[in-house]
Each structure stands twice: as C-alpha cells, then as structure tokens.
Scaffold this motif. Structure first.
Motif, PDB file in Angstrom:
ATOM      1  N   GLU A 440      35.471  54.121  40.212  1.00  0.00           N
ATOM      2  CA  GLU A 440      36.624  54.359  41.054  1.00  0.00           C
ATOM      3  C   GLU A 440      37.579  55.282  40.333  1.00  0.00           C
ATOM      4  OE1 GLU A 440      38.274  50.638  42.127  1.00  0.00           O
ATOM      5  OE2 GLU A 440      36.561  50.028  43.340  1.00  0.00           O
ATOM      6  N   LYS A 441      38.472  55.866  41.074  1.00  0.00           N
ATOM      7  CA  LYS A 441      39.412  56.804  40.486  1.00  0.00           C
ATOM      8  C   LYS A 441      40.295  56.101  39.464  1.00  0.00           C
ATOM      9  CE  LYS A 441      39.703  59.902  44.477  1.00  0.00           C
ATOM     10  NZ  LYS A 441      40.601  60.529  45.455  1.00  0.00           N
ATOM     11  N   GLY A 442      40.429  56.722  38.320  1.00  0.00           N
ATOM     12  CA  GLY A 442      41.288  56.178  37.268  1.00  0.00           C
ATOM     13  C   GLY A 442      40.587  55.208  36.358  1.00  0.00           C
ATOM     14  N   GLU A 468      45.643  22.899  36.806  1.00  0.00           N
ATOM     15  CA  GLU A 468      45.007  23.604  37.917  1.00  0.00           C
ATOM     16  C   GLU A 468      46.033  24.019  38.960  1.00  0.00           C
ATOM     17  OE1 GLU A 468      41.850  21.433  39.632  1.00  0.00           O
ATOM     18  OE2 GLU A 468      40.676  21.271  37.783  1.00  0.00           O
ATOM     19  N   ALA A 469      47.108  23.241  39.078  1.00  0.00           N
ATOM     20  CA  ALA A 469      48.128  23.605  40.060  1.00  0.00           C
ATOM     21  C   ALA A 469      48.937  24.817  39.633  1.00  0.00           C
ATOM     22  CB  ALA A 469      49.069  22.410  40.290  1.00  0.00           C
ATOM     23  N   ASP A 470      48.963  25.113  38.350  1.00  0.00           N
ATOM     24  CA  ASP A 470      49.743  26.247  37.863  1.00  0.00           C
ATOM     25  C   ASP A 470      48.993  26.905  36.714  1.00  0.00           C
ATOM     26  OD1 ASP A 470      51.732  28.084  37.460  1.00  0.00           O
ATOM     27  OD2 ASP A 470      53.034  26.724  36.329  1.00  0.00           O
ATOM     28  N   PRO A 471      47.888  27.597  36.990  1.00  0.00           N
ATOM     29  CA  PRO A 471      47.104  28.211  35.916  1.00  0.00           C
ATOM     30  C   PRO A 471      47.767  29.497  35.412  1.00  0.00           C
ATOM     31  CG  PRO A 471      46.130  28.731  38.024  1.00  0.00           C
ATOM     32  CD  PRO A 471      47.282  27.813  38.323  1.00  0.00           C
ATOM     33  N   HIS A 472      47.231  29.981  34.283  1.00  0.00           N
ATOM     34  CA  HIS A 472      47.662  31.290  33.783  1.00  0.00           C
ATOM     35  C   HIS A 472      46.755  32.343  34.417  1.00  0.00           C
ATOM     36  CE1 HIS A 472      49.135  34.427  31.176  1.00  0.00           C
ATOM     37  NE2 HIS A 472      47.912  34.663  30.732  1.00  0.00           N
ATOM     38  N   ALA A 473      47.332  33.229  35.218  1.00  0.00           N
ATOM     39  CA  ALA A 473      46.554  34.211  35.965  1.00  0.00           C
ATOM     40  C   ALA A 473      46.473  35.525  35.208  1.00  0.00           C
ATOM     41  CB  ALA A 473      47.157  34.435  37.342  1.00  0.00           C
ATOM     42  N   VAL A 474      45.280  36.115  35.179  1.00  0.00           N
ATOM     43  CA  VAL A 474      45.042  37.417  34.539  1.00  0.00           C
ATOM     44  C   VAL A 474      44.660  38.405  35.643  1.00  0.00           C
ATOM     45  CG1 VAL A 474      43.703  38.683  32.850  1.00  0.00           C
ATOM     46  CG2 VAL A 474      44.284  36.280  32.437  1.00  0.00           C
ATOM     47  N   PRO A 475      45.539  39.322  36.020  1.00  0.00           N
ATOM     48  CA  PRO A 475      45.223  40.272  37.101  1.00  0.00           C
ATOM     49  C   PRO A 475      44.367  41.427  36.591  1.00  0.00           C
ATOM     50  CG  PRO A 475      47.463  40.611  36.332  1.00  0.00           C
ATOM     51  CD  PRO A 475      46.932  39.467  35.555  1.00  0.00           C
ATOM     52  N   LEU A 476      43.147  41.562  37.142  1.00  0.00           N
ATOM     53  CA  LEU A 476      42.288  42.668  36.720  1.00  0.00           C
ATOM     54  C   LEU A 476      42.788  44.007  37.232  1.00  0.00           C
ATOM     55  CD1 LEU A 476      38.672  41.234  37.061  1.00  0.00           C
ATOM     56  CD2 LEU A 476      40.110  41.432  35.027  1.00  0.00           C
ATOM     57  N   GLU A 477      43.551  43.986  38.298  1.00  0.00           N
ATOM     58  CA  GLU A 477      44.076  45.248  38.836  1.00  0.00           C
ATOM     59  C   GLU A 477      44.963  45.939  37.810  1.00  0.00           C
ATOM     60  OE1 GLU A 477      46.046  46.895  43.007  1.00  0.00           O
ATOM     61  OE2 GLU A 477      46.138  44.762  42.483  1.00  0.00           O
ATOM     62  N   ALA A 478      45.660  45.138  36.962  1.00  0.00           N
ATOM     63  CA  ALA A 478      46.513  45.731  35.929  1.00  0.00           C
ATOM     64  C   ALA A 478      45.693  46.333  34.810  1.00  0.00           C
ATOM     65  CB  ALA A 478      47.458  44.667  35.366  1.00  0.00           C
ATOM     66  N   GLY A 480      42.846  48.039  35.351  1.00  0.00           N
ATOM     67  CA  GLY A 480      42.307  49.298  35.837  1.00  0.00           C
ATOM     68  C   GLY A 480      40.808  49.373  35.723  1.00  0.00           C
ATOM     69  N   VAL A 481      40.100  48.301  36.087  1.00  0.00           N
ATOM     70  CA  VAL A 481      38.651  48.290  35.985  1.00  0.00           C
ATOM     71  C   VAL A 481      38.053  48.892  37.240  1.00  0.00           C
ATOM     72  CG1 VAL A 481      38.679  46.299  34.466  1.00  0.00           C
ATOM     73  CG2 VAL A 481      38.523  45.962  36.935  1.00  0.00           C
ATOM     74  N   GLY A 482      36.787  49.272  37.137  1.00  0.00           N
ATOM     75  CA  GLY A 482      36.069  49.823  38.268  1.00  0.00           C
ATOM     76  C   GLY A 482      34.764  49.109  38.479  1.00  0.00           C
ATOM     77  N   VAL A 483      34.159  49.340  39.624  1.00  0.00           N
ATOM     78  CA  VAL A 483      32.892  48.695  39.953  1.00  0.00           C
ATOM     79  C   VAL A 483      31.839  49.123  38.929  1.00  0.00           C
ATOM     80  CG1 VAL A 483      31.073  48.495  41.678  1.00  0.00           C
ATOM     81  CG2 VAL A 483      33.466  48.564  42.391  1.00  0.00           C
ATOM     82  N   GLY A 484      31.130  48.115  38.407  1.00  0.00           N
ATOM     83  CA  GLY A 484      30.116  48.385  37.392  1.00  0.00           C
ATOM     84  C   GLY A 484      30.582  48.078  35.984  1.00  0.00           C
ATOM     85  N   ASP A 485      31.894  47.903  35.796  1.00  0.00           N
ATOM     86  CA  ASP A 485      32.385  47.585  34.458  1.00  0.00           C
ATOM     87  C   ASP A 485      31.928  46.185  34.047  1.00  0.00           C
ATOM     88  OD1 ASP A 485      33.608  49.971  34.101  1.00  0.00           O
ATOM     89  OD2 ASP A 485      35.620  49.280  34.633  1.00  0.00           O
ATOM     90  N   LEU A 486      31.589  46.068  32.737  1.00  0.00           N
ATOM     91  CA  LEU A 486      31.268  44.780  32.145  1.00  0.00           C
ATOM     92  C   LEU A 486      32.454  44.337  31.300  1.00  0.00           C
ATOM     93  CD1 LEU A 486      27.571  45.447  31.053  1.00  0.00           C
ATOM     94  CD2 LEU A 486      28.400  44.352  33.139  1.00  0.00           C
ATOM     95  N   LEU A 487      32.947  43.129  31.564  1.00  0.00           N
ATOM     96  CA  LEU A 487      34.172  42.648  30.919  1.00  0.00           C
ATOM     97  C   LEU A 487      33.895  41.372  30.123  1.00  0.00           C
ATOM     98  CD1 LEU A 487      36.592  42.941  33.991  1.00  0.00           C
ATOM     99  CD2 LEU A 487      36.052  44.702  32.294  1.00  0.00           C
TER     100      LEU A 487
END
Length: 697
Positions: A440-442, A468-478, A480-487
C-alpha cells in the motif's frame, strides 16, 4: 637429748625421701618443719627439763635407793620416814644404825638406767652422725634439702626426667565449661615410656594414660590427654619416670557467648533507602546492594573480638582450603580495627555493599583468655532484584490482521519492587512473497519498529493490571504497515534497579502476525464459523440420539445416559459460544464489526448458545437425575428434552442461513476477483499492443 637427736635424724631422712619423691608444696613443708620443732620442744621440755625440775622427797629418794640396793631391807626408808605410832626405841635405834652402816654400799650409777640411756644417747649420736655423713658425702643434696625444707625455697630436685605442663601459669590453667580440654606435658631428659595423669574433682578421682603427641624433637617428647565435656574444677597430677608434677589446677569458667546479635541493613537508593532490622538466624536474607551492619553483645568483658566475612562460594576449611576472609571489625584490648564499645563487651562492623552471599563469623575472647566454644556464624543471603514478570496475551487477535487492526493486550505486569516503564513494541520483519503481498502507499517508508508506551503505568508501582474490560490497545494504523508485512509484537517492561548501571528489562512472549487484506481475514473468520457450525451439528445430533434412546427405553439407565449427554453438550456448547464471541471480537479489533455482523454473531448465535449452555442443558441434566430418583416422570423429561432440542435447532438453522448467505457473498467476491483479473489482463494486453506499435519502423 638422745631422743631429740633421733627425732631430728628421723625428720631429716623422712623429709628428704618424701620431698624428693613427692616435692610437696611450701605449705606442706612448712607444716612438717613446724611439727618437728614442736616434737623436739616437747622432748626437751617434757622428757629432760621437765623431769629435772620435779622435786624428790627424802622418802622418795630412800625408796629409790632401796629399790636398787636390796641390802637396806627397808631400813633406810624406816629411818627417814619414822612412824608416828609408838614404837620400841631400841628397835628404831638399831634400824637407824643398820641403815647408816650400809650407806657406803650405795652406788649412784645403779640409781639410773645407764644402759638404756647410753644406748639412747649412742643412737642419737649415730643418727646425727648419719646426717653429718650425708652432708659430707652429698653436700649439694643436703644444701638443696635445707633450702627446700628449712628455708622453704622452690628449687626443684634434679631428676633424670623433667616434666613441664604446657599451658599452665603458676600451676593454674583456665578452661571453658563444657569444652573438650587437651592437657599437654613435655618430657625432657630421659624420656619415660609411660606418663600417667591423675584427675581429681570434688567428688571423684581417676587415672588416665597420656598418649604421645608427635615424635621426639630437640625440645623433648609431648604427651597429651583430652578431658571431654569439662564441667567443674579439677586437680591435676602428672607422673612420668622419676618426675612428678603435682598441685596443678584446671579451673573451669563460663566462656563468652553472645547475649544479643543485631543485624540491620540500609536499602539501596533505588529502593528509597531506609533502615531495616532483621532477627538473627542461620540465614539472613538481605536485598542486594544494601549496606549491612552487624553488632554482637557479649555476656562477658572481652579481651579480643573479631568479625570476619568471606564469600559463601569460597571453599571452607573443612574442604581442605580456606577462602580469603575480610575483617569487618577487630580489637585486642590495646587497639581496635573497627568500632568497639567503651566497655569492651560488644563489637560491631559493616559491609558497605552486599553483592553476593557472604558468611559472617564472630569470635569472642574474654579477659580470662577463653573463647566462645563455637564461633557465631550466619549467612547473609543476597536477595537479587528480579526482572519484571509479564503474563500477557492478545485478546481477540489471531495470527492474521488487517492494516487498520488494533491489538488489545491483557494480563499482568509485575515487579518484586517497582516498575519503571512498560511499552508494546511492533517490529516489521519484512514482506511476505507472493501475489498476496500487495504494497500500500506509504508502507515502504514505514519504520521497522514502533513503540507504544503504556501510559497508565504509575512509576514506582509494583504491579500493572490490564483487564479485558480495559486492555492496552496497539493501533497498527499508526505503524504504517501494508498487506503482506510480517510483524512481531512484544511487550517490554523495565524496573528501577540501577545496581548494574541500567534497569533490568524483561520481554514478553513474541506474537507473530501477518497483515492480510480484509477479504482474506473475513474468509478466514468465515471458515472458523463453518467449523464451529459443524461442531455444533455434532452436539445436536448427539443430543437427538440421546433423546431417541430415552423415548425408546423406559428406565433409569436411559435417563442417566441422557443426563450425561446433556452434561457433555453443555460443555461443548459453552465453548462454541465463546469461540463465536472471539470471532466477533476479532472483527471488532480489525475494524470490521458492523451492526449487522454484531447482531448476527452475538444476538443470533453467541448469546442463545450461551443461554443453552448455562441454563437449558444444566436444567435438563438435573431433571434426568430427578427421573432416575423417581421424582419426575419420563414424559415430563421428554417434553423438556424436546424444548431444549427445539431451541438448539433454531440456532443451528440460523447458522445454516448465515452459511448460505456467506456462500452468496463468496460468489460475489469471486465474480469481482474474476472481473479484476480480466481488467488487469486487458490492460496488460493493451500495453503490449501499444509497445509493439511503437517499436514498428
């Protein structure tokens, strides 16, 4: 006089023999001299001068003469002691004349026991002569006798064998009560074959044979014997050859002991400092890096004291080697190394920083020269600062995610003292090869690693809970990953320990993820739905078969089997309900949960399955037990089983409808993919045709 001379001679020879053989102490010799002086004074006073001073009457002298001169025939006593009664004057006169006529026959020598006196005088002279002969023949021996017996000197008799009691001072040695005491004696000159030891206490006496210690040296041969568990004062005498050691005293005193031990430590700075006191024990646990102070109070005034320490990993003396020890505090009365109390009844020392396990030994010696029987020893066990402990997991995320997914992390992060920081780390390993790896772009310029600090962590807190009611969230959008990336996603946590220069860091288990397209993730989740639907079909078929057996057979056995089937179905159904909830959560975490999906997965499937597992099937199981106990009829049980099956069939029908709907959606997706493929192939051929036209001359 002869009797006195005999007494002097007897005293001389007896005292010479006894003094040479036993060498009695001064008091005994003084008593002997006083006794002989008293005897001589008594002989001279009573036997000689006392008798000379006794007056003799005329009658007594007449009787003495008549006793030794029978010819007087009592005439002399009659003449001297005239009777008061009337007597014949002629007869009395004739008796007096007869006595006077016989006076010339009196011999003075016959009045005394001349032979006995002469013999006694001769014996006394001979005895005195023997003393003179001894003085002439052995003047050194006679002089030494006079020094020891008459002048009460401490010069010792010369002997072929000489014995020396080792460790005795002025005939006295101090020993610790309850200790095993080894008595040592050194023999010089003519070495005896046997050395005997006599031990005498207040209520007993015994003899022991002393054994040799080592070989013969220029200094002589040492003999020894161990007295075990000495409890009271004892008198010691040592015999060997012609040598004697008497009057030795082994005095028993209580050894010094610890009346109190104080162990304190100051926490390192990263733990906030502060002093702590711990009770004394064989093993004392102390945080690593702490400053440790040790103080020992003694039951007696001390002459010497020592506090030493060595590493617990070093070999001990029992192993044949002794590790290098370090002196924490010591004093010997004259000067000190380390703190000591003014009263010299305690000693204290400190370890500036404890980085390893150490053995601490305290030795005490009192003013009597006694040491504590067993050294006071304990182990300072360092308690190392443990790195943080992480018990975390991803909630509602499988190994495939979309580029806009949010990864919730739940669990616990804990430290033995205090947490300093925590963060989630997302690291890109690369790009998966194949047609699915569409960039993807970027994405090509996205960083290889991105950190997401856990902001809710309070610095200094020893524990952080991520429910579980208040987990620590890690946003992948921040990221900047793309389809096919291995994390790779991990969580790191650091404490506040700075003993080694930097805090300790712990890393959680790594979670491997693959970034896929939305269609790929939806397809995977739908495949999981299909597997769950088939699993629920098996549960429904098993319950249907159990109901059929119950209808065909009337009895407690059929009801019992139906109850067992209901129990198994309840467990399976509950797990299936949880699996659908996880599918719903995974849709939500990937940003794909719509109102329609939420209604389908939760309201129409997961919630009804949960009620069936938690309520309907358990009630059916209870009814089966009541039927076995004849508390419920079989017809009522069949009606209840039919109701449960009807509800299960309703959920299963909904699953089948959703599967048909999903199949239609998949057909549309296949058509769209085919159309995209035709479009790409058309564009490709148009480009090739245009290139061929341009290449024509």
């Amino acid at each position: 006089a002869g009797l006195a001379m005999l007494a002097v001679a007897v005293f001389f020879w007896a005292s010479l023999a006894i003094d040479w053989w036993l060498e009695p102490p001064v008091a005994a010799r003084a008593a002997a001299v006083a006794a002989i002086v008293a005897v001589i004074c008594w002989i001279l006073g009573v036997k000689l001068f006392g008798r000379l001073r006794v007056p003799l009457a005329d009658r007594d002298r007449a009787m003495l003469v008549e006793r030794h001169h029978a010819e007087f025939a009592d005439s002399l006593s009659t003449a001297i002691d005239r009777p008061d009664a009337p007597t014949d004057p002629d007869l009395l006169a004739r008796t007096i004349r007869s006595a006077i006529e016989r006076l010339p026959v009196i011999r003075i020598g016959r009045l005394f026991r001349s032979a006995a006196l002469s013999l006694l005088l001769a014996g006394g002279l001979a005895a005195v002569a023997s003393i003179a002969a001894m003085a002439a023949a052995a003047p050194a021996t006679t002089r030494l006798w006079a020094k020891r017996v008459l002048l009460l000197h401490e010069d010792r008799w010369p002997r072929e064998t000489s014995l020396e009691a080792i460790g005795f001072r002025d005939g006295v040695r101090v020993a610790a009560r309850g200790a095993d005491v080894e008595l040592l004696a050194r023999a010089t000159g003519r070495i005896p074959q046997v050395v005997d030891l006599r031990i005498r206490s207040a209520d007993s006496s015994r003899s022991e044979r002393m054994g040799s210690r080592g070989g013969l040296t220029d200094e002589g041969q040492v003999f020894g014997h161990v007295i075990e568990g000495l409890r009271e004062d004892v008198r010691i005498a040592i015999r060997g050859g012609d040598a004697r050691l008497d009057g030795l005293l082994l005095r028993v005193l209580d050894p010094p002991a610890a009346s109190g031990i104080e162990i304190g430590y100051t926490l390192p700075d990263y733990l906030g400092g502060g002093r702590r006191t711990v009770p004394a024990s064989a093993v004392v646990q102390v945080p690593r890096g702490a400053t440790v102070a040790v103080r020992c109070d003694s039951t007696k005034t001390l002459k010497q004291a020592l506090i030493s320490t060595r590493s617990a990993s070093q070999p001990s003396a029992a192993g044949g080697e002794t590790g290098a020890s370090e002196t924490l505090a010591a004093f010997d009365g004259a000067g000190s190394h380390g703190p000591a109390s003014a009263a010299a009844s305690s000693i204290s020392g400190a370890i500036p920083r404890l980085d390893e396990d150490r053995l601490v030994t305290v030795s005490l010696t009192d003013t009597d020269g006694l040491s504590n029987l067993r050294p006071i020893a304990f182990r300072l066990a360092t308690v190392p600062d443990q790195p943080p402990q992480l018990a975390l997991r991803m909630l509602g995320i499988s190994n495939a995610v979309t580029p806009k997914a949010s990864i919730p992390i739940v669990g616990t992060i804990a430290d033995d003292h205090a947490l300093g920081s925590a963060a989630a780390v997302v690291r890109r390993l690369g790009r998966k090869s194949g047609p699915a790896a569409v960039a993807e772009k970027g994405s090509a310029t996205s960083p290889l690693e991105r950190t997401f600090p856990v902001g809710r962590l309070t610095a200094g807190s020893p524990r952080l809970d991520l429910p579980e009611a208040d987990p620590h969230a890690v946003p992948l959008e921040a990221v900047g990953v793309g389809v096919g990336d291995l994390l790779v996603v991990t969580v790191t946590a650091a404490d506040t320990c700075t003993l080694d220069g930097a805090p300790q860091v712990a890393v959680s288990d790594a979670w491997n993820l693959e970034v896929v397209t939305i269609d790929a993730l939806v397809a995977m989740l739908e495949a999981r739905e299909l597997m769950l639907r088939r699993r629920f079909e098996n549960v429904f078929e098993e319950m249907t078969a159990a109901r059929g057996q119950l209808a065909a057979a009337d009895g407690a056995a059929a009801a019992s089997r139906t109850g067992e089937a209901a129990a198994r179905a309840a467990g399976e159904t509950g797990e299936i309900a949880e699996a659908f909830l996880l599918i719903r959560r995974e849709f939500a975490n990937n940003g794909l949960l719509t109102q329609e999906l939420d209604t389908r997965l939760f309201a129409q499937i997961a919630a009804p399955l949960g009620e069936i597992a938690a309520s309907d099937l358990p009630r059916l199981q209870v009814s089966c037990r009541q039927t076995v106990a004849a508390a419920m009829t079989r017809s009522a049980l069949l009606a209840q089983a039919d109701a449960v099956l009807e509800r299960m069939r309703g959920v299963l029908d909904r699953m089948l409808q959703l599967e048909t709907f999903n199949e239609v959606v998949e057909l549309l997706r296949s058509a769209i993919r085919a159309q995209e493929a035709i479009r790409e192939e058309t564009l490709k051929r148009q480009k090739e045709r245009a290139r061929q036209l341009l290449e024509r001359p």
